[in-house]
Scaffold this motif. Sequence first.
Motif, short mmCIF file in Angstrom:
data_model
loop_
_atom_site.label_atom_id
_atom_site.label_comp_id
_atom_site.label_asym_id
_atom_site.label_seq_id
_atom_site.Cartn_x
_atom_site.Cartn_y
_atom_site.Cartn_z
N PHE A 143 0.82 -1.20 0.00
CA PHE A 143 0.00 0.00 0.00
C PHE A 143 0.86 1.26 0.00
O PHE A 143 0.49 2.28 -0.59
N GLN A 148 1.28 2.55 -7.80
CA GLN A 148 0.37 1.43 -7.61
C GLN A 148 0.07 0.78 -8.95
O GLN A 148 -0.86 1.16 -9.67
N CYS A 153 -1.61 -3.49 -6.61
CA CYS A 153 -2.99 -3.44 -6.10
C CYS A 153 -3.52 -4.84 -5.82
O CYS A 153 -4.22 -5.06 -4.83
N ALA A 182 -6.44 6.09 2.11
CA ALA A 182 -6.57 6.17 0.65
C ALA A 182 -7.57 7.24 0.23
O ALA A 182 -7.50 7.74 -0.90
N ARG A 193 -6.00 2.42 -4.75
CA ARG A 193 -5.85 1.93 -3.39
C ARG A 193 -7.21 1.67 -2.75
O ARG A 193 -7.40 0.68 -2.03
#
Length: 576
Positions: A143, A148, A153, A182, A193
């Motif tokens: 995270f 990402q 993810c 997030a 996220r």
Amino acid sequence: MAPQSRAHHLLLVVCGVFAVLSLVLVPLTLPLGWDETVYASRFSPYAPTTPFSAPRTRGVPFLIAPVATWSDSVVLLRVWLTLLATAALYLGFRPWLRFLGRPSGAAVAAALYGGLWFVLFYASAAMPNHYTAMGAVGAVGLFLRSRQSPVTCAGVAGGLALATLMRPNDGVALGVPLLATALLVPAWRGWSRVLAVLGGLAAGALPWIVEAYVRFGGVRERLTEASEVQGDLRPLLSVVHHLTVMDGPLLCRPCDSDTVRPLSAEWWFLLPLLVAVGLWSARSGSRGVGGPRREARQGPQGRPPQPSSAVLPGCLLAAAVALSAALPYLVLVPYAAPRFLAPTHALLAPAAALGVLALVDVARASRRPRIGLVALGLALAGHLAVQLPLAHSNAGIQAGARGDWARVAEVLHEHGVGGESRTSTSRDSRTGRDSHTGRDFRAGGGPEAEHTLPASSAATPRSFPSPTSPAAPPAAAAPHAAPPRSSCAKRNRRPGPAHGPATACPAPTHQGGSSTYARERPHHTSKRTLSGTPRPFCGLDVTTVPPAPSGNSELLRDSQPPTPASQPAYQAHEFV
């Protein structure tokens, strides 16, 4: 060899040492505990099935299915679980190779977490907490990555799904702060996220929700029943209880008569110190106060290291998630077990690892580096000198206590308890057979054969001798049986007139022709009993007994003489 490769290999070495220590300290032949038996009995080699109460989830049966579906070998099952636990340790801390800036920090963090006695003890156990912790620490590490990607993810969602599948309450406690981050924190704000967190929580909780509607009538009904099974969750403060269980037992319920042993609870004092030093070193913008280390100039696998400005917020987020995971156990659950806080220890380990490395840098930069390094090494060696013996001693205690179940079953059989039915204490955890008669529970009626008495047995209740009766002295009840171990005797004894007022067990609930104890709500003793009247224990591992004679709810009394109050009493089985 490049620094990043050395760091990766160091993490692999730590995981290997973790597996070896677990195998050395906890024997593979350790019989299955009650919770493990409940999970394993979902599969035919471990039949008959045992009650699956509301707090339990299907995560552990999923883990053991590759072995438990076809083999009843406890040794093979524990080897498989040790391999799984080692792989989980590696996958959980591997994402932190890139984030901490100092690649060796991930290996140090894995060593700090994996060196705790209860982590080593449960490495080969069919229990959910280690996998919840590794799912949590891996998900948080992914995270925190600045970019990402779809793979990242998927890793976040997978880690949270694993944690939620094992323990839904822990999954929710882990997911809430990540979801808030997030949505609200600019540095980590993004729909990728958000979707990863929501997807992981949904995937892990789906089996639990479906089962709630199928078996319990809904989510609310299952939560209500789970709260009742666990002693009615309510606002309270159990911080001291969690301090007392740092040296055992595996479950402390209740913990009111227990005390805190400072030496055994040293990790609770060492962990905040290391975390504080780690956060301070991250705040300073260097990899330790002695200045940037050479290994931090290049990230793992040739990538740039994580910016130093992101290390402190990341460690603070991990600490916030750790606090969120621990809070329900500290303020709602009326009992304690060291494994409950495994996710908290795992999430604080990266910051603590930075603290260890910072102290190493301070020692190297001092005028007498050898003295500083030796002092630090002695402190860490003292920590291991406390943790490793605790893992071995608790394994020995459990081996003795679980062996007591066979002796209890022998006494019950000699008193005619069960007749043609079987009791769960006498079932061999490896073969599904009666440990004394050799008869297979699965023969002549399937799993229900353990729980149902024949009509002839149900129609003729038996009377049982009282250990306080002059006509049936304790020694005459079972002259051939060896006295149970002190932990079993103290755990299962109901005090007679010489030891205080007799305490009756809750009346058994009648189902057809048999009487079934409420197995999921035993009254436990603590690991140490104060001098004076010993605590009663009514949670004997007996699933089925004949109907009680009229007016008598005490179907069994311990026929062995009491043990001295100075000897510790440990729990033979755990709870959800």
